[in-house]
Motif scaffolding. Structure first.
Motif, PDB file in Angstrom:
ATOM      1  N   PRO A 100       7.619  -0.024  11.406  1.00  0.00           N
ATOM      2  CA  PRO A 100       8.232   1.301  11.216  1.00  0.00           C
ATOM      3  C   PRO A 100       7.299   2.426  11.646  1.00  0.00           C
ATOM      4  O   PRO A 100       6.069   2.322  11.488  1.00  0.00           O
ATOM      5  N   ASP A 101       7.875   3.495  12.181  1.00  0.00           N
ATOM      6  CA  ASP A 101       7.079   4.581  12.758  1.00  0.00           C
ATOM      7  C   ASP A 101       6.046   5.138  11.796  1.00  0.00           C
ATOM      8  O   ASP A 101       4.886   5.369  12.177  1.00  0.00           O
ATOM      9  N   ASP A 102       6.446   5.395  10.550  1.00  0.00           N
ATOM     10  CA  ASP A 102       5.499   6.000   9.614  1.00  0.00           C
ATOM     11  C   ASP A 102       4.326   5.075   9.328  1.00  0.00           C
ATOM     12  O   ASP A 102       3.191   5.535   9.131  1.00  0.00           O
ATOM     13  N   MET A 103       4.578   3.766   9.330  1.00  0.00           N
ATOM     14  CA  MET A 103       3.498   2.817   9.069  1.00  0.00           C
ATOM     15  C   MET A 103       2.623   2.610  10.306  1.00  0.00           C
ATOM     16  O   MET A 103       1.433   2.327  10.181  1.00  0.00           O
ATOM     17  N   GLN A 104       3.212   2.763  11.484  1.00  0.00           N
ATOM     18  CA  GLN A 104       2.386   2.732  12.696  1.00  0.00           C
ATOM     19  C   GLN A 104       1.286   3.792  12.611  1.00  0.00           C
ATOM     20  O   GLN A 104       0.120   3.527  12.903  1.00  0.00           O
ATOM     21  N   LYS A 105       1.688   4.998  12.221  1.00  0.00           N
ATOM     22  CA  LYS A 105       0.749   6.118  12.185  1.00  0.00           C
ATOM     23  C   LYS A 105      -0.329   5.917  11.122  1.00  0.00           C
ATOM     24  O   LYS A 105      -1.470   6.329  11.302  1.00  0.00           O
ATOM     25  N   THR A 106       0.046   5.268  10.018  1.00  0.00           N
ATOM     26  CA  THR A 106      -0.884   5.111   8.894  1.00  0.00           C
ATOM     27  C   THR A 106      -1.815   3.920   9.057  1.00  0.00           C
ATOM     28  O   THR A 106      -2.985   3.995   8.699  1.00  0.00           O
ATOM     29  N   TYR A 107      -1.301   2.823   9.611  1.00  0.00           N
ATOM     30  CA  TYR A 107      -2.063   1.575   9.557  1.00  0.00           C
ATOM     31  C   TYR A 107      -2.476   0.998  10.907  1.00  0.00           C
ATOM     32  O   TYR A 107      -3.149  -0.036  10.947  1.00  0.00           O
ATOM     33  N   CYS A 108      -2.092   1.626  12.004  1.00  0.00           N
ATOM     34  CA  CYS A 108      -2.375   1.048  13.324  1.00  0.00           C
ATOM     35  C   CYS A 108      -3.147   2.025  14.201  1.00  0.00           C
ATOM     36  O   CYS A 108      -2.977   3.239  14.094  1.00  0.00           O
ATOM     37  N   GLU A 109      -3.966   1.466  15.071  1.00  0.00           N
ATOM     38  CA  GLU A 109      -4.756   2.264  15.999  1.00  0.00           C
ATOM     39  C   GLU A 109      -4.628   1.673  17.394  1.00  0.00           C
ATOM     40  O   GLU A 109      -4.753   0.456  17.573  1.00  0.00           O
ATOM     41  N   ASP A 160       0.821  -1.207   0.000  1.00  0.00           N
ATOM     42  CA  ASP A 160       0.000   0.000   0.000  1.00  0.00           C
ATOM     43  C   ASP A 160       0.862   1.266   0.000  1.00  0.00           C
ATOM     44  O   ASP A 160       0.656   2.181  -0.819  1.00  0.00           O
ATOM     45  N   SER A 161       1.843   1.324   0.894  1.00  0.00           N
ATOM     46  CA  SER A 161       2.670   2.530   0.989  1.00  0.00           C
ATOM     47  C   SER A 161       3.525   2.699  -0.265  1.00  0.00           C
ATOM     48  O   SER A 161       3.719   3.823  -0.757  1.00  0.00           O
ATOM     49  N   SER A 162       4.020   1.605  -0.832  1.00  0.00           N
ATOM     50  CA  SER A 162       4.868   1.695  -2.020  1.00  0.00           C
ATOM     51  C   SER A 162       4.069   2.129  -3.242  1.00  0.00           C
ATOM     52  O   SER A 162       4.548   2.929  -4.052  1.00  0.00           O
ATOM     53  N   LEU A 163       2.864   1.624  -3.385  1.00  0.00           N
ATOM     54  CA  LEU A 163       2.022   2.030  -4.512  1.00  0.00           C
ATOM     55  C   LEU A 163       1.714   3.521  -4.437  1.00  0.00           C
ATOM     56  O   LEU A 163       1.705   4.223  -5.458  1.00  0.00           O
ATOM     57  N   ARG A 164       1.484   4.013  -3.238  1.00  0.00           N
ATOM     58  CA  ARG A 164       1.237   5.454  -3.073  1.00  0.00           C
ATOM     59  C   ARG A 164       2.479   6.268  -3.459  1.00  0.00           C
ATOM     60  O   ARG A 164       2.396   7.268  -4.164  1.00  0.00           O
ATOM     61  N   GLN A 165       3.638   5.819  -2.991  1.00  0.00           N
ATOM     62  CA  GLN A 165       4.877   6.542  -3.285  1.00  0.00           C
ATOM     63  C   GLN A 165       5.214   6.517  -4.767  1.00  0.00           C
ATOM     64  O   GLN A 165       5.823   7.462  -5.291  1.00  0.00           O
ATOM     65  N   LEU A 166       4.806   5.466  -5.461  1.00  0.00           N
ATOM     66  CA  LEU A 166       5.093   5.335  -6.887  1.00  0.00           C
ATOM     67  C   LEU A 166       4.014   5.984  -7.752  1.00  0.00           C
ATOM     68  O   LEU A 166       4.043   5.855  -8.979  1.00  0.00           O
ATOM     69  N   GLY A 167       3.072   6.660  -7.099  1.00  0.00           N
ATOM     70  CA  GLY A 167       2.008   7.336  -7.839  1.00  0.00           C
ATOM     71  C   GLY A 167       1.004   6.387  -8.446  1.00  0.00           C
ATOM     72  O   GLY A 167       0.345   6.720  -9.443  1.00  0.00           O
TER      73      GLY A 167
END
Length: 278
Positions: free
Chosen positions: A170-179, A128-135
């Motif tokens: 990873p910290d950035d993925m914690q914020k995006t995918y975890c609650e 998910d994060s890679s697809l977003r970064q690759l547009g």
């Protein structure tokens, strides 16, 4: 509790290998005996032979066997367990795959032997994060996560884990995918959970797998429990499920000397991966 003789041990080893493919060498006899004895105590059996006959007893035995398998199969896992493999997917394979399939807006990955779901969710986060970064955020992906343990799959479906496990992500993925949930737990958010489907499946049946034309197969630390000849049979069947350009990711050092006419080794020494051609 009685001791387990060599003949009795051989019967259990044979049954486990025939039904699950898992090989228990003599050096791991204590592991098998401990697992069987624990379940025997829970169910009131004091004889290995009587309990052996019970797990062969029709539908009732099938239910008991399913519970026993949970005790005898390894569920050691964690989030982002093998960073080099996930990094290779994000930085090498996925960009090339998107260039070669510019009109492919649907991607299907399979997490084999997913245990309690950490591996499957890690894979989903990376995709998910890679697809977003690759547009390519319009591209849809799904992860099918399979295991032979119903108990492990139930945890994966719930997507709820002890809070101390959060540091594995990873910290950035914690914020995006975890609650955060209460003071002791965290949950995978609903948006990501919808991308991961959990199903009971024995890799021994891979030749009859309902999954076809996969873009990515992630199968780490599963084949090490199988006999060498069976590993090669399973790998060939997995390779046949890949689309052209699809990738098979294994645990580094898990298989030695495997070749397939449609697969090319890619990656580096830290990873073991094959890309399907044509």
């Amino acid at each position: 509790m009685p001791s387990m003789g060599d003949e009795e041990f051989s019967r259990w080893v044979d049954l486990l290998e025939r039904r699950t493919g898992v090989v228990v060498p003599p050096g791991r006899k204590t592991f098998l005996v401990t697992g069987v004895r624990t379940r025997m105590r829970e169910t009131g059996y004091d004889s290995f032979e009587r309990y052996f006959n019970e797990v062969l007893n029709g539908a009732r035995g099938a239910i008991e066997w399913s519970t026993l398998v949970d005790r005898l199969t390894v569920h050691e896992t964690r989030f982002f367990r093998h960073q080099p493999s996930l990094q290779m997917i994000a930085s090498e394979w996925l960009p090339d795959f998107l260039k070669e399939h510019p009109d492919n807006l649907a991607m299907h990955a399979w997490s084999v032997g997913c245990s309690t779901g950490e591996e499957a969710y890690s894979l989903a986060m990376v995709l998910d994060s890679s697809l977003r970064q690759l547009g390519a955020s319009r591209a849809y992906f799904g992860v099918t996560a399979t295991d032979i343990s119903n108990a492990a799959l139930a945890i994966g479906r719930g997507g709820l884990y002890p809070r101390e496990r959060l540091v594995e992500i990873p910290d950035d993925m914690q914020k995006t995918y975890c609650e955060l949930v209460g003071t002791d737990s965290f949950a995978i958010n609903e948006a990501l959970k919808k991308r991961v489907g959990f199903a009971l499946f024995n890799i021994m049946d891979v030749a009859r797998a309902p999954l076809k034309k996969l873009d990515l197969i992630y199968c780490q630390n599963v084949l090490i429990y199988f006999a060498r000849d069976r590993r090669k049979q399973l790998l060939t069947a997995l390779a046949d499920l890949l689309k052209p350009g699809g990738m098979l990711v294994l645990g580094a050092g898990e298989v030695i000397g495997f070749t397939h006419p449609s697969l090319t080794r890619i990656g580096n020494r830290q990873t073991l991966a094959f890309r399907r051609s044509g």
